[in-house]
Design a protein around this motif. Sequence first.
Motif, mmCIF file in Angstrom:
data_model
loop_
_atom_site.group_PDB
_atom_site.id
_atom_site.type_symbol
_atom_site.label_atom_id
_atom_site.label_comp_id
_atom_site.label_asym_id
_atom_site.label_seq_id
_atom_site.Cartn_x
_atom_site.Cartn_y
_atom_site.Cartn_z
ATOM 1 N N ALA A 221 0.851 -1.192 0.000
ATOM 2 C CA ALA A 221 0.000 0.000 0.000
ATOM 3 C C ALA A 221 0.887 1.242 0.000
ATOM 4 O O ALA A 221 2.050 1.188 0.407
ATOM 5 C CB ALA A 221 -0.912 0.007 1.228
ATOM 6 N N PRO A 222 0.364 2.371 -0.459
ATOM 7 C CA PRO A 222 1.153 3.607 -0.489
ATOM 8 C C PRO A 222 1.509 4.067 0.922
ATOM 9 O O PRO A 222 0.803 3.765 1.887
ATOM 10 C CB PRO A 222 0.209 4.615 -1.169
ATOM 11 C CG PRO A 222 -0.799 3.787 -1.888
ATOM 12 C CD PRO A 222 -0.970 2.547 -1.069
ATOM 13 N N PRO A 223 2.589 4.818 1.061
ATOM 14 C CA PRO A 223 2.984 5.344 2.372
ATOM 15 C C PRO A 223 2.005 6.400 2.859
ATOM 16 O O PRO A 223 1.270 7.006 2.071
ATOM 17 C CB PRO A 223 4.370 5.933 2.125
ATOM 18 C CG PRO A 223 4.372 6.281 0.672
ATOM 19 C CD PRO A 223 3.534 5.229 -0.003
ATOM 20 N N THR A 224 1.996 6.606 4.174
ATOM 21 C CA THR A 224 1.124 7.610 4.770
ATOM 22 C C THR A 224 1.928 8.494 5.717
ATOM 23 O O THR A 224 3.029 8.136 6.158
ATOM 24 C CB THR A 224 -0.030 6.985 5.571
ATOM 25 O OG1 THR A 224 0.513 6.258 6.674
ATOM 26 C CG2 THR A 224 -0.870 6.061 4.717
ATOM 27 N N VAL A 225 1.351 9.644 6.035
ATOM 28 C CA VAL A 225 1.912 10.566 7.015
ATOM 29 C C VAL A 225 0.822 10.883 8.024
ATOM 30 O O VAL A 225 -0.329 11.118 7.643
ATOM 31 C CB VAL A 225 2.385 11.873 6.342
ATOM 32 C CG1 VAL A 225 2.683 12.937 7.394
ATOM 33 C CG2 VAL A 225 3.606 11.624 5.489
ATOM 34 N N TYR A 226 1.186 10.890 9.303
ATOM 35 C CA TYR A 226 0.253 11.299 10.351
ATOM 36 C C TYR A 226 0.860 12.465 11.100
ATOM 37 O O TYR A 226 2.029 12.427 11.501
ATOM 38 C CB TYR A 226 -0.017 10.141 11.317
ATOM 39 C CG TYR A 226 -0.877 10.535 12.497
ATOM 40 C CD1 TYR A 226 -2.230 10.836 12.338
ATOM 41 C CD2 TYR A 226 -0.341 10.611 13.791
ATOM 42 C CE1 TYR A 226 -3.023 11.194 13.411
ATOM 43 C CE2 TYR A 226 -1.128 10.971 14.872
ATOM 44 C CZ TYR A 226 -2.465 11.260 14.685
ATOM 45 O OH TYR A 226 -3.258 11.626 15.746
ATOM 46 N N VAL A 242 3.119 13.439 1.054
ATOM 47 C CA VAL A 242 4.019 12.476 1.702
ATOM 48 C C VAL A 242 5.462 12.756 1.312
ATOM 49 O O VAL A 242 6.371 12.717 2.150
ATOM 50 C CB VAL A 242 3.627 11.033 1.338
ATOM 51 C CG1 VAL A 242 4.658 10.043 1.887
ATOM 52 C CG2 VAL A 242 2.246 10.696 1.887
ATOM 53 N N LYS A 243 5.684 13.061 0.042
ATOM 54 C CA LYS A 243 7.046 13.352 -0.434
ATOM 55 C C LYS A 243 7.612 14.583 0.257
ATOM 56 O O LYS A 243 8.779 14.604 0.657
ATOM 57 C CB LYS A 243 7.028 13.540 -1.950
ATOM 58 C CG LYS A 243 8.410 13.738 -2.554
ATOM 59 C CD LYS A 243 8.333 13.833 -4.070
ATOM 60 C CE LYS A 243 9.713 14.007 -4.684
ATOM 61 N NZ LYS A 243 9.639 14.093 -6.173
ATOM 62 N N ARG A 244 6.796 15.614 0.430
ATOM 63 C CA ARG A 244 7.266 16.829 1.092
ATOM 64 C C ARG A 244 7.592 16.569 2.555
ATOM 65 O O ARG A 244 8.604 17.054 3.078
ATOM 66 C CB ARG A 244 6.214 17.922 0.978
ATOM 67 C CG ARG A 244 6.070 18.507 -0.426
ATOM 68 C CD ARG A 244 5.021 19.596 -0.466
ATOM 69 N NE ARG A 244 5.370 20.714 0.406
ATOM 70 C CZ ARG A 244 4.561 21.724 0.670
ATOM 71 N NH1 ARG A 244 3.337 21.738 0.155
ATOM 72 N NH2 ARG A 244 4.948 22.708 1.453
ATOM 73 N N VAL A 245 6.747 15.800 3.234
ATOM 74 C CA VAL A 245 7.004 15.496 4.642
ATOM 75 C C VAL A 245 8.259 14.639 4.777
ATOM 76 O O VAL A 245 9.060 14.824 5.700
ATOM 77 C CB VAL A 245 5.789 14.806 5.285
ATOM 78 C CG1 VAL A 245 6.105 14.381 6.720
ATOM 79 C CG2 VAL A 245 4.578 15.730 5.260
ATOM 80 N N GLN A 246 8.442 13.694 3.852
ATOM 81 C CA GLN A 246 9.656 12.882 3.884
ATOM 82 C C GLN A 246 10.887 13.766 3.735
ATOM 83 O O GLN A 246 11.906 13.549 4.409
ATOM 84 C CB GLN A 246 9.625 11.845 2.763
ATOM 85 C CG GLN A 246 10.846 10.937 2.726
ATOM 86 C CD GLN A 246 10.977 10.070 3.960
ATOM 87 O OE1 GLN A 246 10.128 9.215 4.207
ATOM 88 N NE2 GLN A 246 12.036 10.267 4.747
#
Length: 280
Positions: A221-226, A242-246
């Motif tokens: 499944a795709p990655p998530t951010v919380y 998600v890319k920006r948070v990473q």
Amino acid sequence: MAKGAHGSRQAAWEFFGTELKRRRENAGLTQVDLGARVFVSGGYIGQFEQAIRKPQLDVAQRIDDVLQTDGFFDRLWRKLIQDQPYEEYFAHVAELERLATKICEFEPALVPGLLQTPEYARALYVASNPFAAEEYIEEQIRARMDRALILKDATRPVYWAILHETALRVPVGGAATMAAQLDRLAAMVREHKVLVQVLPFVAGAHPRMGKMMKLMDFEDAPPTVYTEGVHSGNLLDEPAVVKRVQGSYDLLRAAALSPEASLALIRTAAEDHRRCARPT
């Protein structure tokens, strides 16, 4: 949370998925068709049907509207979430932690929940719920400790935490509790169960240093951010977000101490708290 309770809840989510598939097929819709109408991908509909992922409430409500199920999935979703020992905004995150292959977390002021001792967790719950009944406090502590069991499993996720030095210095629960918490944190690092870095005071300001974030990767499944606010949380899976948070997490990691230097600082902080706890 007992394993039996978790098994029962998982079976209920599987029922949710089975009913979703049956009613979707009865309506003559493919997974892609339904996904397009409720604003998620067809792959997500498939994951809902397999109970790999749980939909957000607004998605369950849109499914009811499209399939004309008279609020069935709304009511079932609410029942399953209410059975959780977590706040509604966090219940889905707790489920995803169990499925994650990798969890990367940044905490600006506290030791992350997955790494807390019962005494540290108690101090936090009592401080934020000063009028709560003892039974409620104990239930919350048990739920948090049960969440942490994922780090003891043979199939545990890779867990990488970055803590601001503030999390090491604020004496949550008092000096003795804090020393024990940091001892436990150091032990988990030495046992190679987690990787921890510390963002030290001397690193100065950082654009993301005040924002808690948790990134989760999954096998299928795709990655998530919380991210979390005051009595609220945001679970995001938009790829661009998600890319920006990473990227923000990578910058924090670059500014943090090395794992070895971080462990030394954790030990030093534990000793500082221990000295404060000794009677004079």
